[in-house]
Motif scaffolding. Structure first.
Motif, PDB file in Angstrom:
ATOM      1  N   GLY A   1      -0.391   1.787   1.504  1.00 46.16           N
ATOM      2  CA  GLY A   1      -0.583   1.131   0.222  1.00 46.16           C
ATOM      3  C   GLY A   1       0.492   1.510  -0.777  1.00 46.16           C
ATOM      4  N   VAL A   2       0.919   2.764  -0.751  1.00 47.35           N
ATOM      5  CA  VAL A   2       1.997   3.208  -1.647  1.00 47.35           C
ATOM      6  C   VAL A   2       3.278   2.438  -1.343  1.00 47.35           C
ATOM      7  CG1 VAL A   2       3.425   5.161  -2.360  1.00 47.35           C
ATOM      8  CG2 VAL A   2       0.973   5.496  -1.966  1.00 47.35           C
ATOM      9  N   ALA A   3       3.575   2.258  -0.055  1.00 46.12           N
ATOM     10  CA  ALA A   3       4.784   1.512   0.337  1.00 46.12           C
ATOM     11  C   ALA A   3       4.697   0.056  -0.112  1.00 46.12           C
ATOM     12  CB  ALA A   3       4.975   1.590   1.854  1.00 46.12           C
ATOM     13  N   ARG A   4       3.510  -0.551   0.044  1.00 49.04           N
ATOM     14  CA  ARG A   4       3.349  -1.944  -0.409  1.00 49.04           C
ATOM     15  C   ARG A   4       3.486  -2.050  -1.922  1.00 49.04           C
ATOM     16  NH1 ARG A   4      -0.623  -1.658   3.685  1.00 49.04           N
ATOM     17  NH2 ARG A   4      -2.251  -1.168   2.153  1.00 49.04           N
ATOM     18  N   LEU A   5       2.959  -1.063  -2.633  1.00 49.68           N
ATOM     19  CA  LEU A   5       3.079  -1.065  -4.089  1.00 49.68           C
ATOM     20  C   LEU A   5       4.538  -0.949  -4.511  1.00 49.68           C
ATOM     21  CD1 LEU A   5       1.810  -1.007  -6.917  1.00 49.68           C
ATOM     22  CD2 LEU A   5       1.571   1.482  -6.672  1.00 49.68           C
ATOM     23  N   ALA A   6       5.284  -0.083  -3.855  1.00 47.51           N
ATOM     24  CA  ALA A   6       6.704   0.081  -4.191  1.00 47.51           C
ATOM     25  C   ALA A   6       7.461  -1.228  -3.995  1.00 47.51           C
ATOM     26  CB  ALA A   6       7.312   1.183  -3.332  1.00 47.51           C
ATOM     27  N   THR A   7       7.175  -1.936  -2.901  1.00 44.47           N
ATOM     28  CA  THR A   7       7.822  -3.225  -2.651  1.00 44.47           C
ATOM     29  C   THR A   7       7.452  -4.233  -3.724  1.00 44.47           C
ATOM     30  OG1 THR A   7       7.833  -2.823  -0.258  1.00 44.47           O
ATOM     31  CG2 THR A   7       8.051  -5.106  -0.986  1.00 44.47           C
ATOM     32  N   LEU A   8       6.171  -4.261  -4.089  1.00 42.73           N
ATOM     33  CA  LEU A   8       5.706  -5.204  -5.106  1.00 42.73           C
ATOM     34  C   LEU A   8       6.377  -4.938  -6.449  1.00 42.73           C
ATOM     35  CD1 LEU A   8       3.815  -7.395  -6.229  1.00 42.73           C
ATOM     36  CD2 LEU A   8       2.080  -5.603  -6.523  1.00 42.73           C
ATOM     37  N   VAL A   9       6.427  -3.685  -6.867  1.00 40.75           N
ATOM     38  CA  VAL A   9       7.028  -3.342  -8.162  1.00 40.75           C
ATOM     39  C   VAL A   9       8.488  -3.777  -8.199  1.00 40.75           C
ATOM     40  CG1 VAL A   9       7.711  -1.419  -9.652  1.00 40.75           C
ATOM     41  CG2 VAL A   9       5.415  -1.472  -8.665  1.00 40.75           C
ATOM     42  N   ALA A  10       9.199  -3.584  -7.083  1.00 37.49           N
ATOM     43  CA  ALA A  10      10.603  -4.004  -7.026  1.00 37.49           C
ATOM     44  C   ALA A  10      10.726  -5.525  -7.150  1.00 37.49           C
ATOM     45  CB  ALA A  10      11.226  -3.527  -5.718  1.00 37.49           C
ATOM     46  N   ARG A  11       9.789  -6.261  -6.565  1.00 30.67           N
ATOM     47  CA  ARG A  11       9.838  -7.720  -6.629  1.00 30.67           C
ATOM     48  C   ARG A  11       9.472  -8.245  -8.017  1.00 30.67           C
ATOM     49  NH1 ARG A  11       6.898  -9.741  -1.011  1.00 30.67           N
ATOM     50  NH2 ARG A  11       8.667  -9.378   0.378  1.00 30.67           N
ATOM     51  N   GLU A  12       8.573  -7.543  -8.697  1.00 35.49           N
ATOM     52  CA  GLU A  12       8.100  -8.023  -9.989  1.00 35.49           C
ATOM     53  C   GLU A  12       9.196  -8.037 -11.042  1.00 35.49           C
ATOM     54  OE1 GLU A  12       3.405  -6.638  -9.888  1.00 35.49           O
ATOM     55  OE2 GLU A  12       4.963  -5.241 -10.551  1.00 35.49           O
ATOM     56  N   GLY A  13      10.138  -7.114 -10.954  1.00 33.91           N
ATOM     57  CA  GLY A  13      11.226  -7.083 -11.920  1.00 33.91           C
ATOM     58  C   GLY A  13      10.848  -6.379 -13.206  1.00 33.91           C
ATOM     59  N   PRO A  14      11.744  -6.399 -14.196  1.00 31.96           N
ATOM     60  CA  PRO A  14      11.549  -5.617 -15.419  1.00 31.96           C
ATOM     61  C   PRO A  14      10.380  -6.078 -16.287  1.00 31.96           C
ATOM     62  CG  PRO A  14      13.459  -7.081 -15.608  1.00 31.96           C
ATOM     63  CD  PRO A  14      13.025  -7.122 -14.181  1.00 31.96           C
ATOM     64  N   ALA A  15       9.922  -7.297 -16.081  1.00 34.97           N
ATOM     65  CA  ALA A  15       8.807  -7.784 -16.906  1.00 34.97           C
ATOM     66  C   ALA A  15       7.501  -7.064 -16.594  1.00 34.97           C
ATOM     67  CB  ALA A  15       8.631  -9.287 -16.713  1.00 34.97           C
ATOM     68  N   GLY A  16       7.455  -6.340 -15.482  1.00 40.76           N
ATOM     69  CA  GLY A  16       6.241  -5.610 -15.135  1.00 40.76           C
ATOM     70  C   GLY A  16       5.270  -6.460 -14.353  1.00 40.76           C
TER      71      GLY A  16
END
Length: 395
Positions: A242-257
Motif C-alpha cells: 500500500g505504501v508503494a501504491r501511495l507513492a506512485t499515486l502521489v507522484a501522478r497527482e502532481g503539485p496540486a495534491g
C-alpha cells in the motif's frame, strides 16, 4: 519573541473582540495553531483564543461587543464568537481533572502554564498577547517550530494515556510540520501503545487518518507507521504494498495534491469488497464508501470516457490515477468533458413500433451499449443504431 504582524491580526472585528475580552489586562491570548502557523508564515484558517475569564463572563463580553456568542462547548468552557470574517473560538483556561484515553473531565483555572501543559505537542502550546504580539512559550515550542520537530509535552506515554488519538495526531503533525527524523521518544511511545487505538471510535480514527492523508505527501510518514505497526490494530490491510501504491499515486497527482479518500484506496489492496468493508469499519459516509470501492477495482480501467460514463467523473479520475498505465494522457481526455445523455428514450422506440414493456428496456440498453462503444456519436447516428436494434427486436 514577538509574533509577526500577519494580516489576520489586524482584522477590526478581532481587535474589538480581544479588547472586549480584556487583552489590555492580560485576560486573553491567541493560542495554538494561529501562533504556530504565523511563525511558519502559513495561512491561518482557524483562530482560537484562550481567556482566564469564566465562560459566562466571556460570553457576556462577546455580546456586549456586538457579536453573537454561541455556547458550542460550554461544558468545556468554549464560546464561539461569530465575526464577519468567520467564527473565533474563545475557551476558558483549563486543567485536566481526569482522563480515560478518549475524553477528559476538566476544571477551569487562571494559570496559563497549566492550560498550556494539557496540550499535546510543544508546537501547539504557544500563546501570544494580541496587542503586543509577545509569545509565551513554556515548553520550547518556538525552537521546535524552527527545526520542524514534533514533540510531546512531558512524558509521551502519559500524554497518550490521556488521549489515545494523540498517536495519530503525532504522525499527522509530523507529516505536515516535521523536518528530518521523528522524535524517537514520541515514536517509541506511539509504537508501544498502538493497540490503544482500538479503544477509539472509528469515526475519530477515520477523521484523523483522512487529515493525515490530505497533507502534501504523507508517504514517508505512512511508511514509518507501517514499519512500526502503528495502524495494524485498526487497519491491518495496510502494508508495504500500500505504501508503494501511495507513492506512485502521489507522484501522478502532481503539485496540486490529492484527495484523502483516493489515497486511502491506494493504501488498500485492489479489492472492492475489502475496500467496502474498510469503509464500513471506519464509518465513512455512503458516498465515501462507494468511491473507495469503485477506486479499488483492479485491472485496466479501459477508455477514460467510457469509464466516466459508467461510474462518474470523480470515480473515473480515481481509478485512472490508481490503475492507468498512462494516467496523464487518460485524464486529459476528461478535461472539459461531461458524460452526455443518450439522445433517445423509450418513447422514441415505442413510436418506432415496439410495444411498451421489457422489450423497450432491453432494446434501449443495446442501443446505449453501441452508442458508448462508438464514442458517444451524435443524434443522427443514434437514430440509425436505433433503427437497426428495433428491427432486430421485431423479428
Amino acid at each position: 519573541m514577538i509574533l509577526p504582524n500577519a494580516a489576520w491580526r489586524n482584522d477590526p472585528d478581532l481587535v474589538r473582540l480581544t479588547e472586549a475580552l480584556g487583552e489590555g489586562d492580560g485576560l486573553v491570548r491567541y493560542v495554538g495553531g494561529a501562533v504556530r502557523d504565523t511563525l511558519l508564515d502559513l495561512p491561518v484558517s482557524d483562530l482560537d483564543l484562550a481567556t482566564s475569564l469564566m465562560p459566562e463572563d466571556a460570553s457576556a463580553r462577546i455580546r456586549a461587543a456586538g457579536f453573537k456568542a454561541v455556547p458550542t462547548g460550554i461544558a468545556h468552557g468554549t464560546i464561539t464568537a461569530v465575526l464577519a470574517n468567520g467564527p473565533v473560538e474563545v475557551t476558558t483556561l483549563r486543567r485536566d481533572v481526569s482522563t480515560d484515553g478518549r475524553r477528559a473531565t476538566v476544571a477551569f483555572t487562571d494559570d496559563w502554564r497549566e492550560d498550556a501543559a494539557r496540550r499535546d505537542f510543544t508546537i501547539n502550546a504557544l500563546s501570544a498577547a494580541p496587542s503586543t504580539g509577545e509569545i509565551f512559550d513554556y515548553f520550547g515550542g518556538v525552537a521546535d517550530v524552527g527545526i520542524g520537530l514534533v514533540r510531546f509535552i512531558g512524558d509521551p506515554l502519559a500524554r497518550i494515556a490521556e488521549d489515545h488519538l494523540r498517536i495519530l495526531r503525532f504522525f499527522r503533525f509530523h507529516a505536515r510540520f516535521g523536518r528530518g527524523a521523528m522524535d524517537e521518544a514520541a515514536l517509541s511511545a506511539c509504537a508501544a501503545r498502538a493497540k490503544d487505538l482500538m479503544a477509539l471510535s472509528r469515526e475519530r480514527i477515520a477523521q484523523e487518518l483522512l487529515k493525515l492523508l490530505g497533507v502534501t505527501d504523507p508517504t514517508p510518514t505512512i511508511a514509518i507507521m507501517v514499519d512500526r505497526a502503528i495502524l495494524t490494530p485498526v487497519l491491518p490491510e495496510i502494508d508495504r504494498g500500500g505504501v508503494a501504491r501511495l507513492a506512485t499515486l502521489v507522484a501522478r497527482e502532481g503539485p496540486a495534491g490529492g484527495d484523502p479518500v483516493r489515497r486511502l484506496a491506494a493504501l488498500l489492496p485492489p479489492d472492492p469488497g475489502l475496500a467496502d468493508q474498510v469503509g464500513a469499519r471506519l464509518k465513512l459516509s455512503n458516498a465515501q464508501r462507494k468511491r473507495l470501492a469503485l477506486a479499488a477495482e483492479p485491472g485496466d480501467p479501459g477508455a477514460p470516457r467510457t469509464l466516466a460514463y459508467a461510474i462518474g467523473l470523480s470515480a473515473a479520475r480515481d481509478r485512472l490515477l490508481l490503475r492507468s498505465a498512462d494516467a496523464a494522457a487518460d485524464l486529459a481526455e476528461l478535461d472539459h468533458w461531461s458524460p452526455p445523455r443518450l439522445p433517445l428514450g423509450g418513447g422514441d422506440l415505442v413510436a418506432m413500433g415496439l410495444t411498451a414493456g421489457p422489450v423497450v428496456a432491453g432494446t434501449l440498453r443495446a442501443i446505449e451499449r453501441r452508442w458508448v462503444d462508438e464514442g458517444f456519436p451524435d443524434a443522427d447516428r443514434v437514430r440509425a443504431i436505433a433503427i437497426e436494434e428495433v428491427a432486430r427486436a421485431l423479428r
